[in-house]
Scaffold this active site. Structure first.
Site, PDB file in Angstrom:
ATOM      1  N   ASP A   1       0.882  -1.382   0.034  1.00  0.00           N
ATOM      2  CA  ASP A   1      -0.186  -0.063  -0.009  1.00  0.00           C
ATOM      3  C   ASP A   1       0.864   1.308   0.102  1.00  0.00           C
ATOM      4  O   ASP A   1       0.531   2.446   0.367  1.00  0.00           O
ATOM      5  CB  ASP A   1      -0.913   0.015   1.132  1.00  0.00           C
ATOM      6  CG  ASP A   1      -0.261  -0.010   2.414  1.00  0.00           C
ATOM      7  OD1 ASP A   1       0.963  -0.354   2.471  1.00  0.00           O
ATOM      8  OD2 ASP A   1      -0.680   0.086   3.490  1.00  0.00           O
TER       9      ASP A   1
ATOM     10  N   ASP B   1       7.572  -4.348  14.165  1.00  0.00           N
ATOM     11  CA  ASP B   1       8.014  -3.233  13.973  1.00  0.00           C
ATOM     12  C   ASP B   1       8.155  -2.445  15.494  1.00  0.00           C
ATOM     13  O   ASP B   1       9.029  -1.922  15.888  1.00  0.00           O
ATOM     14  CB  ASP B   1       6.786  -2.179  13.319  1.00  0.00           C
ATOM     15  CG  ASP B   1       5.325  -2.425  13.620  1.00  0.00           C
ATOM     16  OD1 ASP B   1       5.273  -3.304  14.543  1.00  0.00           O
ATOM     17  OD2 ASP B   1       4.608  -1.536  13.139  1.00  0.00           O
TER      18      ASP B   1
END
Length: 540
Positions: free
Chosen positions: A305, A383
């Protein structure tokens, strides 16, 4: 006797040439005549080629052809024909040798090109399989890391797994630099200049978004070289429509599929986070493919994306040697967490920073760092895990003033968290900056820290009220706003419009506790008191 006489004449001539240089021309002519005489005598007494006996031949029909030789090819005409045939054979052989020499030269040039692209480390050669390029997609077995590779299609143990691959246009080679390259002298600008032949693969992490087409279209549009920037799309989820979109690019990309699509066992309160577990599993698998199967030495990771800027490839190409040369760096990111329009300087597209916050969203990773992270890779929330002190180890990343990626994917496992409030407003750079022609050695820590701290703490200290509308301050700054606690940071960040969350005490886009941004056209440093030494991990 004639042959012996001619041989003796040859020996005499050789002696004469050595003793009398003046007779060189005459002797040369004599040698030519004598040699041809020897050749004719040899051919005269030589049995015809192919005859093993009076009535037999080495080839079919040889007996009939040569059996009547006394009438068909006798005398001078037969000798002349034999000489011509021999000459034709010699000419044919010479032509063959010429072709072989051309092939050798061609392979030599190809080898030289590959040598320029880099060298494979000897200890890795047993773990790497070359991928050749056919015209159509082919099936290539996936070998789990715990398996021993026997050949290109078999493993010693485990279930045989297959993924669809559209191989890239080039046999993938590893360009490992020697370890001493990590210790390049920072004060020599030439040693931080990029190698024009370094291969930097782009890994696209995909799942079930058919809008991956938008991401791939921009990557291919801006890619300066398919050989130097091969695109690998790693797909999870098994989504057929997305697979068809990816497959439509043919040999322009490499399409690999994560084979394990099963749900991951999680504790009851984490069932709603199943997507985060699958993402972590996919990242681990995909990065192992890049480094251990395709055998690259670095990679730039983007998600399906993300849209990239026109100078996306230029940015990473220029910063690769900086990442290699400075051991206090562990990633290069294309993302500025505070990169909203109005918070960045549109006239400073070339401006780069060090940051202690791992940004992600288009980032470069070295194989050495992956070898460090892979054994302890988390089951979920990879992350945030990267932002823990145990992983970061006081290392930093490079980030731009203006982002080289933007996200257009509101749909995802985070259910649009931060998207409507922050991410949709991130400004994407549109100006091509020739980073490879700039001196970027100022980003090496020893140079950067001294200049950065001087700039920050020499800036006038002001209150946030003075920066707001109706305030008394004039000029473009820079100005410094000081925080002293977790709560004061959050209040000031919200008032100034920057992201207020901290991970392990590190603010987004922060370096040594300082967040740099633009507010109402002025450069602002949101900073801790002078003399800062470390982050407080309880500020999370």
């Amino acid at each position: 006797m004639k042959a012996f006489s001619s041989l003796r004449s040859l020996m005499w001539c050789h002696w004469a040439m050595v003793r009398k240089k003046g007779s060189l021309i005459l002797c040369g002519a004599f040698l030519f005549v004598a040699w041809n005489a020897l050749l004719l005598l040899f051919l005269w007494g030589r049995p015809p080629i192919g005859r093993l006996g009076e009535g037999g031949g080495a080839e079919p029909g040889a007996g009939e052809e040569w059996g009547g030789g006394k009438t068909k090819v006798g005398g001078a005409n037969g000798l002349a024909g034999e000489v011509i045939r021999l000459a034709e054979e010699v000419e044919s052989e010479l032509e063959t040798q010429k072709k072989l020499l051309k092939q050798i030269q061609s392979h030599r040039e190809l080898w030289e090109q590959r040598k320029q692209l880099g060298k494979r480390e000897s200890e890795d050669t047993k773990d790497v399989r070359n991928v050749e390029e056919p015209k159509k997609s082919q099936q290539i077995p996936v070998v789990p890391l715990s398996h021993k590779i026997v050949d290109d299609t078999k493993t010693v143990t485990g279930k045989h797994e297959v993924l669809m691959v559209t191989p890239p246009r080039l046999v993938m080679k590893e360009q490992e630099h020697e370890q001493e390259d990590k210790k390049m002298p920072e004060d020599e600008v030439g040693q931080t200049k990029p190698n024009p032949q370094i291969i930097i693969p782009i890994l696209v992490i995909a799942c079930d978004r058919v809008t991956v087409k938008r991401s791939l279209d921009k990557l291919i549009q801006y890619r300066p070289s398919a050989e130097l920037y091969p695109i690998i799309v790693s797909q999870d989820c098994g989504h057929a429509d997305t697979a068809r979109v990816i497959g439509s690019y043919g040999s322009q990309i490499t399409h690999i599929s994560q084979p394990d699509l099963a749900d991951i066992p999680v504790r009851p309160d984490h069932r709603k986070f199943q997507g985060y577990y699958k993402i972590a599993r996919h990242y681990r698998w995909a990065l192992n493919q890049v480094f251990n199967v395709f055998a690259y030495s670095t990679v730039v990771i983007v998600e399906d994306d993300l849209e990239v800027a026109p100078d996306f490839f230029e940015y990473f190409h220029a910063l690769y040697p900086i990442l290699r040369s400075d051991p206090t760096l562990w990633c290069i990111s294309a993302w500025n967490d505070n990169g909203r329009d109005g918070l960045v300087d549109p006239g400073k597209a070339e401006l780069l920073y060090r940051t202690d916050f791992f940004p992600g969203l288009g980032w470069m990773l070295l194989k050495e760092v992956w070898a460090e992270l892979e054994p302890k890779w988390p089951k979920a929330f990879w992350d945030d895990w990267m932002r823990h002190p145990e992983q970061r180890k006081d290392r930093s990343c490079i980030r731009p003033e203006i982002s080289r990626t933007i996200t257009f994917g509101r749909k995802g496992v985070s259910l649009g968290q931060f998207f409507d409030q922050y991410l949709r407003y991130i400004k994407l750079n549109t100006e091509f900056v020739p980073f490879t022609k700039l001196d970027l050695s100022y980003l090496i820590r020893e140079k950067y820290d001294e200049t950065f701290e001087k700039e920050v703490y020499s800036a006038p200290l002001v209150k946030v009220e003075e920066l707001q509308q109706g305030g008394s301050l004039k000029g473009s700054g820079p100005y410094r706003v000081q925080y002293s606690s977790r709560d004061s940071f959050k209040v000031l960040a919200r008032n100034l419009g920057v992201m207020d969350d901290l991970k392990s005490g590190v603010p987004r886009a922060g370096y040594r506790g300082v967040v740099s941004f633009i507010s109402r056209g002025r450069r602002i440093f949101l900073a801790p008191p002078e003399g800062w030494t470390k982050y407080d991990t309880s500020w999370s």
